[in-house]
Write an enzyme that holds these catalytic residues in place. Structure first.
Site, PDB file in Angstrom:
ATOM      1  N   GLY A 154       0.818  -1.213   0.000  1.00 36.31           N
ATOM      2  CA  GLY A 154       0.000   0.000   0.000  1.00 36.31           C
ATOM      3  C   GLY A 154       0.845   1.253   0.000  1.00 36.31           C
ATOM      4  O   GLY A 154       0.461   2.263  -0.580  1.00 36.31           O
ATOM      5  N   LEU A 155       1.993   1.196   0.640  1.00 36.71           N
ATOM      6  CA  LEU A 155       2.882   2.358   0.638  1.00 36.71           C
ATOM      7  C   LEU A 155       3.582   2.477  -0.716  1.00 36.71           C
ATOM      8  O   LEU A 155       3.645   3.548  -1.305  1.00 36.71           O
ATOM      9  CB  LEU A 155       3.909   2.238   1.758  1.00 36.71           C
ATOM     10  CG  LEU A 155       4.772   3.472   1.983  1.00 36.71           C
ATOM     11  CD1 LEU A 155       3.933   4.633   2.471  1.00 36.71           C
ATOM     12  CD2 LEU A 155       5.884   3.186   2.984  1.00 36.71           C
ATOM     13  N   LYS A 157       2.846   1.090  -3.980  1.00 36.48           N
ATOM     14  CA  LYS A 157       1.863   0.361  -4.774  1.00 36.48           C
ATOM     15  C   LYS A 157       2.410  -0.140  -6.103  1.00 36.48           C
ATOM     16  O   LYS A 157       1.970  -1.167  -6.615  1.00 36.48           O
ATOM     17  CB  LYS A 157       0.639   1.243  -5.030  1.00 36.48           C
ATOM     18  CG  LYS A 157      -0.233   1.481  -3.808  1.00 36.48           C
ATOM     19  CD  LYS A 157      -1.421   2.357  -4.148  1.00 36.48           C
ATOM     20  CE  LYS A 157      -2.394   2.421  -2.980  1.00 36.48           C
ATOM     21  NZ  LYS A 157      -3.067   1.133  -2.745  1.00 36.48           N
ATOM     22  N   VAL A 294      -6.843 -11.600  -0.861  1.00 36.54           N
ATOM     23  CA  VAL A 294      -8.277 -11.898  -0.997  1.00 36.54           C
ATOM     24  C   VAL A 294      -9.046 -11.188   0.112  1.00 36.54           C
ATOM     25  O   VAL A 294     -10.149 -11.580   0.469  1.00 36.54           O
ATOM     26  CB  VAL A 294      -8.541 -13.420  -0.924  1.00 36.54           C
ATOM     27  CG1 VAL A 294      -8.032 -14.121  -2.163  1.00 36.54           C
ATOM     28  CG2 VAL A 294      -7.912 -14.029   0.327  1.00 36.54           C
ATOM     29  N   SER A 296      -8.958  -7.385   0.588  1.00 32.16           N
ATOM     30  CA  SER A 296      -9.188  -5.943   0.483  1.00 32.16           C
ATOM     31  C   SER A 296     -10.671  -5.649   0.636  1.00 32.16           C
ATOM     32  O   SER A 296     -11.507  -6.265  -0.034  1.00 32.16           O
ATOM     33  CB  SER A 296      -8.699  -5.418  -0.869  1.00 32.16           C
ATOM     34  OG  SER A 296      -9.127  -4.079  -1.053  1.00 32.16           O
ATOM     35  N   PRO A 297     -11.044  -4.693   1.485  1.00 28.80           N
ATOM     36  CA  PRO A 297     -12.466  -4.376   1.664  1.00 28.80           C
ATOM     37  C   PRO A 297     -13.011  -3.458   0.580  1.00 28.80           C
ATOM     38  O   PRO A 297     -14.205  -3.149   0.571  1.00 28.80           O
ATOM     39  CB  PRO A 297     -12.484  -3.675   3.026  1.00 28.80           C
ATOM     40  CG  PRO A 297     -11.168  -2.981   3.095  1.00 28.80           C
ATOM     41  CD  PRO A 297     -10.188  -3.903   2.397  1.00 28.80           C
ATOM     42  N   THR A 367      -7.044  -3.843   6.457  1.00 28.37           N
ATOM     43  CA  THR A 367      -7.920  -2.807   7.006  1.00 28.37           C
ATOM     44  C   THR A 367      -9.290  -3.398   7.325  1.00 28.37           C
ATOM     45  O   THR A 367      -9.683  -4.427   6.778  1.00 28.37           O
ATOM     46  CB  THR A 367      -8.064  -1.648   6.004  1.00 28.37           C
ATOM     47  OG1 THR A 367      -8.553  -2.172   4.764  1.00 28.37           O
ATOM     48  CG2 THR A 367      -6.731  -0.967   5.777  1.00 28.37           C
TER      49      THR A 367
END
Length: 519
Positions: A154-155, A157, A294, A296-297, A367
Site C-alpha cells: 500500500g505504501l 503500490k 483476498v 481488500s475491503p 484494514t
C-alpha cells in the site's frame, strides 16, 4: 647705447649660450633619470602589499569553503539518518499541513523518496543505530532476516521505491497490490486521515498500473543490480550473487502482492484464477514471496473468495504456477486474510485452504470495515473526524492492535493443530507408495534419481509462517505479536504518522525491552 646690465640677462637667456642650455638639459635628464627608480621602488612596496592581501583573501575563502563543506556534511549526515528529529516530528506534520488530501501527500512522499534515493540523499538506518543490544534476527523461509520488522503493501503500490524502504531498516518490504491489467481504482477522494487517532481510512480499490508494468519495473531493477556486480539477469535470479533474487540484499525479502481485477466476476472462480495466475507468470521471477490478496475491503466481492472452496482453488493455482517459475529457487506463497473474518468457522476454513493448497504462510490482518471500538476511552475526536469515520473504506490505526494480536494467537493455534494436517500426511503416504511401486518395475523412468533423498511421510510438515499487520506502532507491540506466534511484525499507518524513523525506533525499543527482561 645698450647698458651692460641689460646685456648680461640677455646673454644668460640667449639660445646661443650653449653652456646654459646644456646645463639645463643635463639637470632635466638627471631628474627624469631618477623618477623611474623612485617610482619603481614605490611600485615594489605596493605589489608586496597586494600579494599579502590576496593570500589572506584566498585563505579566508578557503576557510569559508571548508566551513560550508563541513557544515554541509554534518547536515547531510543528520538529515539522512532515520533517527533525526525532523523525520519524526517535522516531515509528517509538514506533509499533513501542506497537503490536506491524504492521497496527494502520499504520492508526494513516494515521489520525494524516489528522487532522494536516486541522488543518494534518502533517509537511511546507519549501522551505529543497531550496534548494541540483543540479537533480534530471525529465520524465515530459510533466510536469516536481520530483524523481524516489515513494511506492508500500500505504501509502494507500483514497486517504485523498494530499495528506499529497505534503507529505512526493514527486513521485509511488500509492494503492490498489483492486478493483471491496469485499473484506476475507486473515484477520488479515497484516503482520509483521523489525526487524533493516528488513523487512516482508504478506499483505493487496488489502483494499479498492471502486472506487465510492475514486471518491467522490477526487471530493470534486477538488471541494474546485475550490471553493478558483473553478472547477468539470469545469474542474479538463480542466486549466484548470494542475495535473495527479490530483495537483492542479504537478510532481506521482497514480497509482491497480487490481486484480481475489479471487473473480474468473483463468482467465476476460473476467471479469478486466471487473474492471479497471470500476475504470477509476470512477477514471480522477481519476488521472494508472492502474497495473494483476498481481503481488500474496497474491491466488491473479493472477501467472498475467502470461503474454503474458492480459496483452495485459487491458492492451489497460484502455488502450482509459482513452482513453474523459471528460477532455481521458487518463490514462496502467502495469503493475506481479513481481520473481519474472525469467526472460528471462517478461520478454520481459511486454515483448511492453506494446508490443502500448500501455501507457505498467512499475513494476518488488513484494514477493517468495522467502526466499533476504534476510539479509546477519554479521547475526543473532532466533529470533522467523526464525519470522516463514516466514510466508506478500510480503517487502519493503533486501535486495531488488540484484534491483530488475538487473531495471530488463534491462527497460530489452528495452523499448528493436527486437525488439518492428516490430509496432507495421507496424501504424502499415498504418493510415496505409488513412487515405490513404480520404481519397483524394472526399466521404469521416474523423476527421482536413485541417490536423491525423498521426504518421508513420517517427517513433520513445515510450520506455516505468520506475518502480523494492524495497529503495530512500537517495539513492545511488535514483541507481543511475535510472542503470540508471528514471525514478522509489519507497519504501514504508523510509518505515515511516525515518519521514516519508525522502523529504527521499534527495533531499538525491542532491544531495550529484551535487555530489561533479561536483567
Amino acid at each position: 647705447m645698450v647698458l651692460p646690465h641689460r646685456i648680461v640677462p640677455r646673454f644668460l637667456t640667449s639660445p646661443a649660450n650653449s653652456f646654459t642650455t646644456f646645463t639645463t638639459r643635463s639637470r632635466t635628464r638627471t631628474r627624469t633619470h631618477f623618477r623611474p627608480r623612485i617610482s619603481t621602488r614605490y611600485a615594489s612596496t605596493s605589489t608586496s602589499t597586494t600579494t599579502e592581501s590576496l593570500a589572506a583573501s584566498r585563505l579566508k575563502t578557503a576557510a569559508y569553503a571548508a566551513g560550508i563543506a563541513v557544515s554541509g556534511y554534518v547536515v547531510y549526515i543528520y538529515t539522512t539518518d532515520t533517527r533525526a528529529f525532523i523525520h519524526r516530528y517535522i516531515v509528517p506534520r509538514l506533509l499533513r499541513f501542506i497537503y490536506p488530501d491524504a492521497e496527494e501527500a502520499h504520492n508526494v512522499a513516494v515521489s520525494s523518496l524516489k528522487s532522494l534515493y536516486s541522488l543518494g540523499l534518502h533517509p537511511r538506518e546507519r549501522p551505529s543505530a543497531m550496534a548494541t543490544g540483543p540479537d533480534i534476527s530471525i529465520s524465515v523461509f530459510g533466510t536469516q532476516l536481520a530483524n523481524p520488522i516489515g513494511i506492508s503493501a500500500g505504501l509502494d503500490k507500483h514497486a517504485e521505491i523498494p530499495d528506499a524502504l529497505f534503507a529505512l531498516g526493514a527486513s521485509i518490504v511488500e509492494v503492490g497490490g498489483c492486478t493483471p491489467l491496469a485499473q484506476e481504482g475507486n473515484p477520488k477522494p479515497r484516503m482520509f486521515r483521523i489525526p487524533t487517532l493516528d488513523g487512516l481510512i482508504n478506499r483505493y480499490g487496488l489502483n494499479s498500473r498492471g502486472a506487465d508494468a510492475m514486471a518491467r519495473q522490477l526487471r530493470d531493477r534486477v538488471r541494474l543490480y546485475a550490471k553493478s556486480v558483473g553478472l547477468d539477469e539470469g545469474s542474479v535470479l538463480n542466486g549466484e550473487a548470494n542475495v535473495p533474487p527479490g530483495s537483492l540484499l542479504p537478510g532481506r525479502l521482497l514480497l509482491v502482492q497480487v490481486a484480481k481485477n475489479k471487473e473480474t466476476d468473483e463468482r467465476d472462480v476460473e476467471a479469478v484464477q486466471r487473474d492471479y495466475v497471470y500476475c504470477v507468470q509476470r512477477l514471480a521471477r522477481y519476488a521472494d514471496v508472492l502474497v495473494v490478496n483476498v481481503s481488500s475491503p474496497n474491491t466488491p466481492g473479493l472477501r467472498d473468495l475467502q470461503a474454503v472452496e474458492p480459496l483452495t482453488r485459487i491458492l492451489s493455482a497460484v502455488v502450482d504456477e509459482a513452482q513453474r517459475t523459471d528460477r532455481r529457487e521458487k518463490p514462496r506463497v502467502m495469503v493475506k486474510v481479513s481481520p473481519d473474518e474472525d469467526e472460528d468457522a471462517q478461520m478454520e476454513g481459511i486454515v483448511q485452504a492453506v494446508w490443502s493448497s500448500g501455501v507457505d504462510g498467512v499475513i494476518v490482518g488488513n484494514t477493517t470495515k468495522r467502526r466499533n471500538g476504534l476510539v479509546p476511552p477519554k479521547v475526543n475526536v473532532t466533529p470533522k473526524e467523526q464525519l470522516t469515520m463514516t466514510e466508506t473504506g478500510g480503517y487502519s490505526g493503533p486501535m486495531m492492535f488488540d484484534r491483530t494480536a488475538d487473531l495471530v494467537r488463534r491462527y497460530r493455534k489452528m495452523l499448528d493443530g493436527p486437525s488439518f494436517q492428516p490430509a496432507q500426511e495421507e496424501k504424502a503416504v499415498a504418493n510415496e507408495a505409488v513412487d515405490a511401486s513404480i520404481t519397483g518395475i524394472e526399466g521404469t523412468i521416474t523423476e527421482f534419481s536413485e541417490n536423491e533423498p525423498k521426504r518421508s511421510s513420517s517427517q513433520p510438515p513445515e510450520q506455516k509462517v505468520i506475518f502480523a499487520t494492524g495497529g503495530i506502532t512500537d517495539g513492545r507491540r511488535a514483541l507481543e505479536v511475535l510472542n503470540a506466534g508471528a514471525s514478522v511484525a509489519m507497519v504501514y499507518t504508523s510509518l505515515v504518522y511516525g515518519g521514516s524513523g519508525i522502523v529504527t525506533r521499534m527495533k531499538n525499543e525491542m532491544k531495550q525491552e529484551l535487555t530489561e527482561t533479561k536483567s
